[in-house]
Design a protein around this motif. Structure first.
Motif, mmCIF file in Angstrom:
data_model
loop_
_atom_site.group_PDB
_atom_site.id
_atom_site.type_symbol
_atom_site.label_atom_id
_atom_site.label_comp_id
_atom_site.label_asym_id
_atom_site.label_seq_id
_atom_site.Cartn_x
_atom_site.Cartn_y
_atom_site.Cartn_z
ATOM 1 N N TRP A 47 0.840 -1.155 0.025
ATOM 2 C CA TRP A 47 0.071 -0.207 -0.041
ATOM 3 C C TRP A 47 0.925 1.309 -0.005
ATOM 4 O O TRP A 47 1.685 1.511 0.857
ATOM 5 C CB TRP A 47 -0.951 -0.084 1.191
ATOM 6 N N GLN B 63 -1.922 -0.286 -8.894
ATOM 7 C CA GLN B 63 -3.246 -0.794 -8.639
ATOM 8 C C GLN B 63 -4.192 0.235 -7.903
ATOM 9 O O GLN B 63 -3.693 0.586 -6.913
ATOM 10 C CB GLN B 63 -3.550 -2.362 -8.084
ATOM 11 N N VAL C 106 -7.688 1.208 -5.660
ATOM 12 C CA VAL C 106 -8.633 0.569 -4.897
ATOM 13 C C VAL C 106 -9.448 1.551 -4.521
ATOM 14 O O VAL C 106 -9.207 2.388 -3.652
ATOM 15 C CB VAL C 106 -7.755 -0.292 -3.641
ATOM 16 N N LEU D 227 -11.115 -2.475 -8.305
ATOM 17 C CA LEU D 227 -9.724 -2.554 -8.256
ATOM 18 C C LEU D 227 -9.002 -2.305 -9.735
ATOM 19 O O LEU D 227 -9.493 -3.308 -10.306
ATOM 20 C CB LEU D 227 -9.185 -3.506 -7.605
ATOM 21 N N THR E 185 -6.149 -2.219 -12.397
ATOM 22 C CA THR E 185 -4.896 -2.777 -12.446
ATOM 23 C C THR E 185 -4.171 -1.841 -13.812
ATOM 24 O O THR E 185 -4.561 -2.157 -14.697
ATOM 25 C CB THR E 185 -4.300 -4.216 -12.674
ATOM 26 N N THR F 87 -1.670 0.586 -4.358
ATOM 27 C CA THR F 87 -0.666 -0.407 -4.137
ATOM 28 C C THR F 87 0.198 -0.512 -5.348
ATOM 29 O O THR F 87 -0.201 -0.423 -6.623
ATOM 30 C CB THR F 87 -1.381 -1.874 -3.837
ATOM 31 N N LEU G 289 2.738 -2.335 -7.752
ATOM 32 C CA LEU G 289 3.108 -3.820 -8.531
ATOM 33 C C LEU G 289 4.349 -4.088 -8.502
ATOM 34 O O LEU G 289 5.315 -3.470 -8.616
ATOM 35 C CB LEU G 289 2.384 -3.543 -9.791
ATOM 36 N N LEU H 38 -10.027 -7.349 0.212
ATOM 37 C CA LEU H 38 -8.902 -7.839 -0.203
ATOM 38 C C LEU H 38 -8.187 -8.818 0.671
ATOM 39 O O LEU H 38 -8.253 -8.574 1.834
ATOM 40 C CB LEU H 38 -7.744 -6.693 -0.618
ATOM 41 N N THR I 29 -7.762 -10.250 -7.353
ATOM 42 C CA THR I 29 -6.358 -10.588 -7.645
ATOM 43 C C THR I 29 -5.489 -9.393 -7.261
ATOM 44 O O THR I 29 -5.614 -8.163 -7.708
ATOM 45 C CB THR I 29 -6.314 -10.525 -9.139
ATOM 46 N N THR I 30 -4.696 -9.820 -6.289
ATOM 47 C CA THR I 30 -3.431 -8.926 -6.001
ATOM 48 C C THR I 30 -2.155 -9.413 -6.551
ATOM 49 O O THR I 30 -2.071 -10.924 -6.436
ATOM 50 C CB THR I 30 -3.454 -8.320 -4.405
ATOM 51 N N LEU J 253 -1.693 -8.979 0.570
ATOM 52 C CA LEU J 253 -2.588 -7.816 0.983
ATOM 53 C C LEU J 253 -3.552 -8.138 1.599
ATOM 54 O O LEU J 253 -4.348 -9.388 1.310
ATOM 55 C CB LEU J 253 -2.824 -6.881 -0.099
#
Length: 361
Positions: A79, A107, A109, A136, A138, A163, A165, A195, A206-207, A211
Motif C-alpha cells: 500500500w 493498482q 482500490v 480495483l 490494475t 498498491t 505492483l 482484499l 487478484t493482487t 495484501l
C-alpha cells in the motif's frame, strides 16, 4: 541523514495530481517527536501517522486527508497511497471530477462508504462504484481512466488507495476487478473483507503481493480482536469513533501503524456510537520505487519516459471513452506537470517496525 522524496503536491486529488506546477519536497528523515499514549495492552506497538489536508480540485474543493505517503512512512506492505474523504456535501464542493489521466505500475482500490462514482478506463471498463463494493483497477504497463461523482449524489464519503505492483508484474496487461464482499458478524461488530484473507473470509480479487483490506464496524463499548498474519505489517485508518488500538488512542483521520510480528490486534471502541474503520496490511514491500505524479517506476529515466509518452498520446496508455465533466469548460485530458530539475530518487521506507515514540505533525 536526509532522504529525497518527490511527493504528490498539495493540489493532488485522490486519483491524480491536478496541479500543473507541483512543488518538489526535500524532506528530513523522521525524528522522534511527541510520545504516543503510554498505555498498552501488552500487544503490538503502535505508531500514529497523522493526515495532511489536500484540496480536491479548484476553489470549491472538497478536502482530502492523506496519510500515505508521508515523510514518516512511505509504504505499508505494498500500500503506497491512502486518501480519506468526506462525508462531503457534493452540492457545495462540486464533488469529484477527475479527467482522463495515466497510471503505471500500480493498482487503484476504490472503496466508498456513501455516494456513487462513475469509472471509465482505457481497458474498456465502465462501472458505477457503489458503497460496499470494491473496484480495483490494475494499470500494468499503462492505463488511463476518469473518476466522476454521480450527478444525483449529495454526499461523497470513502477512501482511495493505491498498491505498488512488483517488478515481475508491473509490465503486464490492464485489468479491472469488481467484488461485493459479504458483511460478516464478528465479536465486537461487523466486517467486510475486500482484499486478501481475514476473519475466515477470502476475497477473490487478484493482487500481486500478499495484501489485506477490510472495512470494520466496532460496536460502542466493545472490543474487536483480529487474528492477523505476523509476517504482515498493518495500518488502521479511523473514519469515526473513539478508538484505541492496543490501548493507544487513534483519532479520526489518523492511521495507526503496527509493524510485523503481531498475531492479534485489539481494537476497542470506548465511545457510545459505532466506529467505522479501514484495515490495510501486507507483506513488507522491499523493492525500490520512484513515485511521481501518477506514475510508479524504478528510476528517473522511466518516469521521464512515461511522461513523454502520455504527452504524445502514446498507445501505452490507450484512450478513455465515456468521460463527461461536471463543467462544460473542463479539461478533456489531464496534462502532465513539468518534471523537477533534479533527478528523482527512489523512496526510502523505514524498517517494518512500529515506533511508538514518534509523531510528526
Amino acid at each position: 541523514m536526509r532522504h529525497r522524496f518527490d511527493v504528490l503536491s498539495p493540489g493532488a486529488t485522490p486519483m491524480s495530481n491536478l496541479d500543473p506546477h507541483p512543488d518538489e519536497y526535500d524532506l528530513p528523515s523522521a525524528q522522534p517527536g511527541t510520545p504516543m499514549n503510554p498505555q498498552c495492552e501488552g500487544g503490538a506497538d503502535v505508531e500514529i501517522i497523522t493526515a495532511r489536508e489536500v484540496p480536491l480540485g479548484g476553489p470549491r474543493a472538497m478536502t482530502v486527508y492523506r496519510t500515505l505517503p508521508q515523510r514518516q512512512r512511505t509504504l505499508i506492505g505494498a500500500w503506497c497511497f491512502v486518501d480519506h474523504y468526506g462525508p462531503d456535501n457534493v452540492s457545495q464542493t462540486g464533488g469529484m471530477d477527475v479527467p482522463p489521466h495515466p497510471h503505471t505500475g500500480l493498482q487503484t482500490v476504490t472503496w466508498l462508504f456513501e455516494g456513487e462514482v462513475t469509472h471509465h478506463d482505457s481497458g474498456g471498463n465502465h462501472a458505477v462504484v457503489l458503497p460496499g463494493e470494491v473496484n480495483l483497477m490494475t494499470a500494468g504497463a499503462g492505463i488511463c481512466h476518469s473518476e466522476v461523482s454521480a450527478t444525483p449524489v449529495t454526499t461523497l464519503h470513502g477512501v482511495q488507495l493505491w498498491t505498488v505492483l512488483p517488478d515481475k508484474d508491473r509490465h503486464g496487461p490492464r485489468r479491472f476487478d469488481h467484488y461485493e464482499p459479504p458483511q460478516i458478524s464478528v465479536e465486537g461488530g461487523t466486517a467486510r473483507v475486500f482484499l486478501g484473507d481475514l476473519l475466515g473470509e477470502s476475497s477473490p480479487v487478484t493482487t500481486f503481493t500478499p495484501l489485506i483490506g477490510a472495512e470494520l464496524h466496532v460496536n460502542p463499548g466493545e472490543t474487536m480482536s483480529l487474528e492477523v498474519n505476523p509476517d504482515h505489517e498493518h495500518g488502521l485508518l479511523v473514519d469515526s469513533g473513539d478508538i484505541q488500538l492496543e490501548g493507544v488512542t487513534v483519532a479520526p483521520r489518523e492511521l495507526a501503524y503496527t509493524g510485523v510480528g503481531a498475531t492479534v490486534l485489539r481494537i476497542r471502541n470506548t465511545g457510545d456510537t459505532p466506529a467505522l474503520l479501514v484495515l490495510i496490511g501486507g507483506e513488507p514491500f522491499t523493492e525500490d520505487i520512484v513515485m511521481w505524479w501518477n506514475f510508479i517506476g524504478r528510476d528517473h529515466a522511466e518516469i521521464e519516459q512515461f511522461r513523454e509518452q502520455w504527452e504524445s498520446h502514446d498507445e501505452r496508455f490507450g484512450t478513455t471513452h465515456g468521460y463527461v465533466s461536471h463543467h462544460t469548460d473542463g479539461l478533456h485530458r489531464l496534462p502532465a506537470p513539468k518534471l523537477p530539475n533534479a533527478s528523482i530518487k527512489a523512496r526510502v521506507n523505514p524498517d517494518p517496525t512500529a515506533r511508538p515514540d514518534l509523531r510528526i505533525n
